[in-house]
Design a protein around this motif. Structure first.
Motif, PDB file in Angstrom:
ATOM      1  N   THR A 208       4.264 -16.561  10.224  1.00  0.00           N
ATOM      2  CA  THR A 208       3.058 -15.869  10.652  1.00  0.00           C
ATOM      3  C   THR A 208       3.397 -14.421  10.999  1.00  0.00           C
ATOM      4  N   ALA A 209       2.441 -13.552  10.766  1.00  0.00           N
ATOM      5  CA  ALA A 209       2.642 -12.121  11.044  1.00  0.00           C
ATOM      6  C   ALA A 209       1.293 -11.472  11.239  1.00  0.00           C
ATOM      7  N   GLY A 210       1.279 -10.330  11.887  1.00  0.00           N
ATOM      8  CA  GLY A 210       0.071  -9.551  12.071  1.00  0.00           C
ATOM      9  C   GLY A 210      -0.166  -8.625  10.889  1.00  0.00           C
ATOM     10  N   LEU A 211      -1.365  -8.094  10.807  1.00  0.00           N
ATOM     11  CA  LEU A 211      -1.702  -7.226   9.685  1.00  0.00           C
ATOM     12  C   LEU A 211      -0.920  -5.917   9.700  1.00  0.00           C
ATOM     13  N   LYS A 212      -0.387  -5.551  10.870  1.00  0.00           N
ATOM     14  CA  LYS A 212       0.375  -4.311  10.942  1.00  0.00           C
ATOM     15  C   LYS A 212       1.878  -4.533  10.702  1.00  0.00           C
ATOM     16  N   ASP A 213       2.321  -5.774  10.828  1.00  0.00           N
ATOM     17  CA  ASP A 213       3.751  -6.047  10.718  1.00  0.00           C
ATOM     18  C   ASP A 213       4.164  -6.564   9.347  1.00  0.00           C
ATOM     19  N   TRP A 214       3.236  -7.107   8.561  1.00  0.00           N
ATOM     20  CA  TRP A 214       3.631  -7.779   7.334  1.00  0.00           C
ATOM     21  C   TRP A 214       4.242  -6.852   6.279  1.00  0.00           C
ATOM     22  N   PRO A 215       3.934  -5.531   6.204  1.00  0.00           N
ATOM     23  CA  PRO A 215       4.582  -4.717   5.165  1.00  0.00           C
ATOM     24  C   PRO A 215       6.096  -4.680   5.279  1.00  0.00           C
ATOM     25  N   LYS A 216       6.644  -5.057   6.438  1.00  0.00           N
ATOM     26  CA  LYS A 216       8.091  -5.061   6.591  1.00  0.00           C
ATOM     27  C   LYS A 216       8.736  -6.299   5.949  1.00  0.00           C
ATOM     28  N   LEU A 217       7.920  -7.302   5.596  1.00  0.00           N
ATOM     29  CA  LEU A 217       8.446  -8.545   5.046  1.00  0.00           C
ATOM     30  C   LEU A 217       8.543  -8.451   3.518  1.00  0.00           C
TER      31      LEU A 217
ATOM     32  N   ASN B   7     -10.546  -9.526   9.028  1.00  0.00           N
ATOM     33  CA  ASN B   7     -11.683  -9.128   9.858  1.00  0.00           C
ATOM     34  C   ASN B   7     -11.735  -7.623  10.084  1.00  0.00           C
ATOM     35  N   GLU B   8     -10.733  -6.903   9.586  1.00  0.00           N
ATOM     36  CA  GLU B   8     -10.745  -5.454   9.690  1.00  0.00           C
ATOM     37  C   GLU B   8     -10.115  -4.883   8.420  1.00  0.00           C
ATOM     38  N   PRO B   9     -10.541  -3.710   7.993  1.00  0.00           N
ATOM     39  CA  PRO B   9     -10.030  -3.129   6.751  1.00  0.00           C
ATOM     40  C   PRO B   9      -8.534  -2.844   6.849  1.00  0.00           C
ATOM     41  N   LEU B  10      -7.844  -3.082   5.728  1.00  0.00           N
ATOM     42  CA  LEU B  10      -6.424  -2.772   5.638  1.00  0.00           C
ATOM     43  C   LEU B  10      -6.231  -1.334   5.177  1.00  0.00           C
ATOM     44  N   GLN B  11      -5.029  -0.831   5.402  1.00  0.00           N
ATOM     45  CA  GLN B  11      -4.708   0.485   4.882  1.00  0.00           C
ATOM     46  C   GLN B  11      -4.644   0.434   3.362  1.00  0.00           C
ATOM     47  N   ALA B  12      -4.970   1.561   2.722  1.00  0.00           N
ATOM     48  CA  ALA B  12      -5.021   1.603   1.263  1.00  0.00           C
ATOM     49  C   ALA B  12      -3.672   1.261   0.644  1.00  0.00           C
ATOM     50  N   GLY B  13      -2.585   1.766   1.234  1.00  0.00           N
ATOM     51  CA  GLY B  13      -1.266   1.468   0.690  1.00  0.00           C
ATOM     52  C   GLY B  13      -0.907   0.004   0.812  1.00  0.00           C
ATOM     53  N   HIS B  14      -1.302  -0.610   1.941  1.00  0.00           N
ATOM     54  CA  HIS B  14      -1.024  -2.026   2.126  1.00  0.00           C
ATOM     55  C   HIS B  14      -1.818  -2.876   1.137  1.00  0.00           C
ATOM     56  N   MET B  15      -3.062  -2.511   0.902  1.00  0.00           N
ATOM     57  CA  MET B  15      -3.860  -3.261  -0.062  1.00  0.00           C
ATOM     58  C   MET B  15      -3.299  -3.106  -1.473  1.00  0.00           C
ATOM     59  N   ALA B  16      -2.815  -1.892  -1.813  1.00  0.00           N
ATOM     60  CA  ALA B  16      -2.251  -1.667  -3.137  1.00  0.00           C
ATOM     61  C   ALA B  16      -0.976  -2.483  -3.349  1.00  0.00           C
ATOM     62  N   SER B  17      -0.101  -2.540  -2.356  1.00  0.00           N
ATOM     63  CA  SER B  17       1.134  -3.312  -2.491  1.00  0.00           C
ATOM     64  C   SER B  17       0.842  -4.806  -2.573  1.00  0.00           C
ATOM     65  N   LEU B  18      -0.148  -5.266  -1.796  1.00  0.00           N
ATOM     66  CA  LEU B  18      -0.517  -6.672  -1.863  1.00  0.00           C
ATOM     67  C   LEU B  18      -1.128  -7.015  -3.224  1.00  0.00           C
ATOM     68  N   GLY B  19      -1.955  -6.125  -3.755  1.00  0.00           N
ATOM     69  CA  GLY B  19      -2.526  -6.348  -5.081  1.00  0.00           C
ATOM     70  C   GLY B  19      -1.471  -6.340  -6.170  1.00  0.00           C
ATOM     71  N   ALA B  20      -0.465  -5.440  -6.063  1.00  0.00           N
ATOM     72  CA  ALA B  20       0.613  -5.411  -7.055  1.00  0.00           C
ATOM     73  C   ALA B  20       1.442  -6.685  -6.999  1.00  0.00           C
ATOM     74  N   TRP B  21       1.632  -7.228  -5.796  1.00  0.00           N
ATOM     75  CA  TRP B  21       2.371  -8.486  -5.669  1.00  0.00           C
ATOM     76  C   TRP B  21       1.654  -9.623  -6.391  1.00  0.00           C
TER      77      TRP B  21
END
Length: 721
Positions: free
Chosen positions: A372-381, A394-408
Motif C-alpha cells: 500500500t502507498a499514498g498517491l504522493k509516495d508511489w512514484p518512488k516505487l 478522489n483527487e487529481p494526480l499530477q500530469a507527470g504521474h498520470m503519464a508514467s502510470l499510463g506508459a506502464w
C-alpha cells in the motif's frame, strides 16, 4: 452371400469327423470264424441293404450339421450387403472416406482405414465405365475438385492417409448435398452417396443430419445415404480430458496440486493397469496408477484424480501428462501450460484511508503480495515489479504521474483497476481520462437505487466464478454511480439494470484498464457484502499475471484469446513454431511422427500459420483446420521476435470417444439410411449376444443344424431297434 467372420470357414475341416466315422467307425476290429452259413446270409440281404442306406443317410446328415454350424459361426449376410460387396454405384457417386485418428485402430483385417479404402475401391471397380466419382476426406486440401473417372478415383483413393484432422458426419453430409445442389444433381436418380467410417459417437454431433431426415420425409429430392461402418475389434480408450491447478499458476518450492480429469470409453480390459506420469523441465515423475473399476462402467466414465508435485524455481511452466493406454495411443499425451511464479504482486494506491473491503480481498490469501502507498509516495516505487495497480481516485494526480502510470499500462502490459472513492471523484477521473483516453471519462453522478443486472456467465471473466447462476432478485443494488461511456474495444463485465456498465474492461496498448462506476462503500452499494465482490478483484489480479501460457484443444471452432496487446495496425501474419519439450527448441518433427501422416512435410508440420482476428482489442487465434500435431508451440508475431508466448495444443476431446454407434442407432437418426453390415465384428460380443442372437441367416443355419442333429438321433434309434 458374404460372411462377417470368414476366418470361421476353416471349421469346414471338421467334415473329416463324419467321413472317418462312416468309413472306419462301423468296421469290426476282429474276425470271427463260423461254419458255412450260405442259407442264412441269403435271408439277410435286405437287412444289409437297409443298413447301408442308413449309413449313407447318417453321413449326409452329419456333413450338413457340420456345414450349417460353421456357416452360422462365420456370420452370413445377404449378398447385397456381403463382405465382398457394398452395393452398386450410380452414374454420379460421392464417397467420403474417414481418415481421422480413430480409423487407425485395428479391425478384423488390419487397420480400419485400409478396410475402408478396400471397400471403397471395390465399389469403384464394380461401377459402370461411365460412372463419375468425387472423393472426400478430412484433409484441409481437397483430393481433387472435379468429377473423377474410375482409374483416377482409384489412384487418389490410395493417397488417403490417417490425419489429425476430424470432421463431423453432419458437416460431411451437408457438403455432399451442397455439392449436388450447386451442380443441379439434387434428384436421387443416378446419384448415390457413400460414407465409409467407424461412425464413432464423437463424430455424430450436429443437427443437419436430423433436419435432413425431415426433409426426406417431405420431398423425394433428398438422396438417401449409404453407410458402410468399419468397426474395431477392441473399442476401449483411456484419455486425459483436461487438467487444471487448484491455484492459478505453478508455485516453485512448495507443493502444487493438479486435478486431472480422465475419461474411460468402453469396458476396461481385465488385468489392465494404466500408469500416469508427468514431465516438466526434462524431469519425469510417476503420479498415479489407474485401475479398472470394480463394476462394469458405462460407455463413458469420468474420473478425477488430485496429484501432488513440486516445481523447480527456473521451470518454464510447460507440462506433459502421459498415460500408457495400449489400445488407442494417439491421445495418450496431454499438454498443459501455466506460468511459474510465487505470488501476484499488487500495488494499492489511495490518497487517504485505504478501502477496508478492498484490503480484505488481499489479506485472505497468501497468493497475493500487496503493498500500500499514498498517491504522493508511489512514484518512488518500481512499477515494473507489480502486475496490478488498484487506484482509489478522489483527487487529481499530477500530469507527470498520470503519464508514467499510463506508459506502464500501455508499454509495460500492466493492469490498472480504477475506482472512485465518493461522489466527488468525477473530476479526478475526468483529469485522468485526458491522459489515458476518453473512454475513462465518466458522466455526472447519478443518484437512485438500481439493482445490478443478472450475470452473463458466458464471459471469460466470470466463467466458473459461481457454482450456479444467482437469481435476479438476489443481485445487489447501488445507491448511485458514475455513468461510464462505451467505446470501441471496451468490454462490459458487470452492468446495471438500467443498461449502464458497473464494471468495464478496456484495452490500452499492451495492458488493461478496469473501471468501476461505484465506490466500494456500504453507503453506496450492497455489492461489497455480496459473494460477487471478492471474485471480481481476484479475476482482475489473476488476469494481470504477465504470461503467455495458453492451453487449448484443437478441432472444430476452438480458438484462443491471447492475453497480450494486439494492435489493429500491426501485422496479423502470425505463426506457431513447434517446440521440443525438453529444451524448448524447434521440434524435430521426424521423431514420434506417425507413419500414416502423409500430408505436408516436416517443415510445414513445425510451422503453422493460424487465423488471427482482433475482437474487443484482444487477439484471437484459430487453427482453421490446419494439419497440426498436439504439442507445445511458440507464438511468433514478427520475424526475430523472442518467443515469450507458448500454446499447449491437444486433440479435440470428441476424438477420444472411439465407441462406434450400432446399426440400430444409425437407423434411428434417419430411417432412409442404408447400413451395410460388411467387414466388421460385433463389439465385445459374448456367446449369447453375438452367437445365439445373431441376425436372420445365422439363426436359420442354427435351426437347420438342430434339425439335422434331431434326424441323426432318430436314425440311430431306429438302427438300434
Amino acid at each position: 452371400m458374404g460372411f462377417q467372420n470368414p476366418s470361421a470357414l476353416w471349421g469346414m475341416a471338421l467334415l473329416a469327423v463324419p467321413l472317418y466315422i462312416h468309413f472306419f467307425g462301423f468296421r469290426l476290429r476282429r474276425k470271427a470264424f463260423f461254419t458255412r452259413l450260405d442259407w442264412l446270409l441269403q435271408q439277410r440281404i435286405p437287412v444289409q441293404r437297409r443298413e447301408r442306406l442308413l449309413r449313407y443317410l447318417l453321413l449326409a446328415i452329419r456333413i450338413l450339421a457340420v456345414v450349417t454350424v460353421v456357416l452360422a459361426m462365420a456370420g452370413p449376410v445377404p449378398s447385397a450387403d456381403g463382405g465382398n460387396s457394398v452395393g452398386k454405384a450410380n452414374s454420379f457417386c460421392i464417397l467420403y472416406v474417414d481418415n481421422s485418428r480413430g480409423m487407425a485402430m485395428e479391425g478384423l483385417n488390419g487397420p480400419l482405414i485400409e478396410q475402408a479404402k478396400s471397400l471403397a475401391r471395390r465399389l469403384i471397380q464394380s461401377a459402370k465405365p461411365d460412372t463419375r466419382f468425387v472423393l472426400m476426406s478430412n484433409q484441409s486440401r481437397p483430393l481433387y475438385g472435379g468429377w473423377l473417372n474410375k482409374d483416377r478415383a482409384t489412384d487418389l483413393l490410395d493417397q488417403i492417409r490417417v490425419t489429425n484432422q476430424s470432421r463431423s458426419i453432419s458437416s460431411v453430409v451437408m457438403q455432399m448435398d451442397r455439392r449436388l445442389e450447386q451442380e443441379g444433381l439434387s434428384s436421387k436418380d443416378g446419384v448415390s452417396l457413400w460414407l465409409f467410417s467407424d461412425f464413432k459417437r464423437g463424430s455424430m454431433e450436429g443437427t443437419y443430419w436430423s433436419d435432413r431426415s425431415k426433409q426426406l420425409s417431405k420431398a423425394d429430392a433428398v438422396i438417401p445415404l449409404n453407410l458402410v461402418p468399419c468397426r474395431p475389434v477392441t473399442a476401449f480408450n483411456a484419455a486425459i480430458d483436461s487438467a487444471w491447478l487448484l491455484e492459478p499458476f505453478f508455485r516453485p518450492g512448495i507443493r502444487n496440486r493438479m486435478v486431472v480429469r480422465t475419461r474411460i470409453y468402453g469396458d476396461w480390459p481385465d488385468g489392465l493397469n494404466i500408469q500416469m506420469e508427468l514431465q516438466m523441465s526434462g524431469q519425469r515423475k510417476a503420479l498415479a496408477t489407474l485401475q479398472g473399476p470394480k463394476s462394469t462402467p458405462s460407455a463413458s466414465t469420468l474420473r478425477l484424480d488430485t496429484l501432488d508435485f513440486t516445481v523447480v524455481k527456473d521451470a518454464l511452466g510447460l507440462v506433459e501428462l502421459q498415460i500408457n493406454d495400449p489400445y488407442f495411443t494417439y491421445d495418450n499425451r496431454y499438454y498443459f501450460s501455466n506460468p511459474v511464479q510465487k505470488t501476484v504482486s499488487v500495488l494499492h494506491l489511495s490518497s487517504g484511508r485505504h478501502n477496508p473491503f478492498v484490503r480484505s480481498v488481499w489479506t485472505t490469501d497468501t497468493l497475493f503480495e500487496v503493498q500500500t502507498a499514498g498517491l504522493k509516495d508511489w512514484p518512488k516505487l518500481p512499477l515494473d515489479s507489480f502486475s496490478l495497480v488498484v487506484l482509489e481516485l478522489n483527487e487529481p494526480l499530477q500530469a507527470g504521474h498520470m503519464a508514467s502510470l499510463g506508459a506502464w499500462v500501455r508499454d509495460g502490459g500492466g493492469h490498472l483497476l480504477l475506482m472512485p472513492v465518493d461522489e466527488q471523484s468525477g473530476e479526478a477521473m475526468s483529469k485522468f481520462a485526458q491522459v489515458l483516453g476518453p473512454g475513462l471519462n465518466p458522466g455526472p453522478w447519478r443518484r437512485g437505487k438500481i439493482q445490478i443486472a443478472n450475470l452473463d456467465l458466458a464471459s471469460d471473466f466470470l466463467d466458473n466464478v459461481m457454482a450456479r447462476k444467482p437469481d435476479a432478485g438476489a443481485m445487489p443494488s447501488v445507491e448511485g454511480y458514475f455513468p461510464l461511456s462505451i467505446h470501441s474495444g471496451d468490454e462490459v463485465l458487470l452492468k446495471l439494470e438500467s443498461g449502464d456498465p458497473l464494471l468495464k474492461r478496456s484495452v490500452y496498448g499492451q495492458g488493461m484498464i478496469y473501471t468501476i462506476a461505484v465506490p466500494a462503500e456500504e453507503r453506496f452499494t450492497e455489492w461489497v457484502r455480496h459473494d460477487l465482490f471478492l471474485p471480481v478483484f481476484y479475476r482482475a489480479a489473476l488476469g494481470s499475471v504477465r504470461s503467455g501460457m495458453l492451453t487449448g484443444s484443437m478441432g472444430g471452432k476452438a480458438s484462443w484469446s491471447v492475453p497480450i496487446g494486439a494492435s489493429k495496425e500491426g501485422s496479423l501474419d502470425w505463426k506457431l513454431l513447434a517446440k521440443h519439450f525438453d529444451d524448448q527448441s524447434p521440434a524435430d518433427t521426424t521423431q514420434n511422427e506417425s507413419p500414416e501422416l502423409g500430408e505436408g512435410d516436416a517443415k510445414a508440420m513445425a510451422t503453422i500459420r493460424p487465423e488471427v482476428r482482433v475482437l474487443n482489442g484482444r487477439a484471437w487465434i484459430r487453427l482453421n483446420n490446419a494439419e497440426v500435431r498436439p504439442g507445445f508451440y511458440g507464438l511468433i508475431r514478427q520475424e526475430g521476435e523472442e518467443m515469450n508466448t507458448f500454446l499447449a495444443i491437444n486433440m479435440d476431446p470428441k476424438e477420444s470417444d472411439i465407441i462406434p454407434m450400432h446399426d440400430h442407432d444409425l437407423l434411428a437418426i434417419d430411417t432412409s439410411v442404408r447400413v451395410s453390415s460388411s467387414n466388421r465384428p460385433v463389439l465385445q460380443q459374448g456367446f449369447h449376444a453375438g452367437f445365439l442372437l445373431g441376425d436372420g441367416l445365422k439363426r436359420l443355419f442354427l435351426v437347420a443344424c438342430l434339425v439335422f442333429l434331431a434326424l441323426e438321433a432318430v436314425l440311430l434309434w431306429q438302427r438300434k431297434a
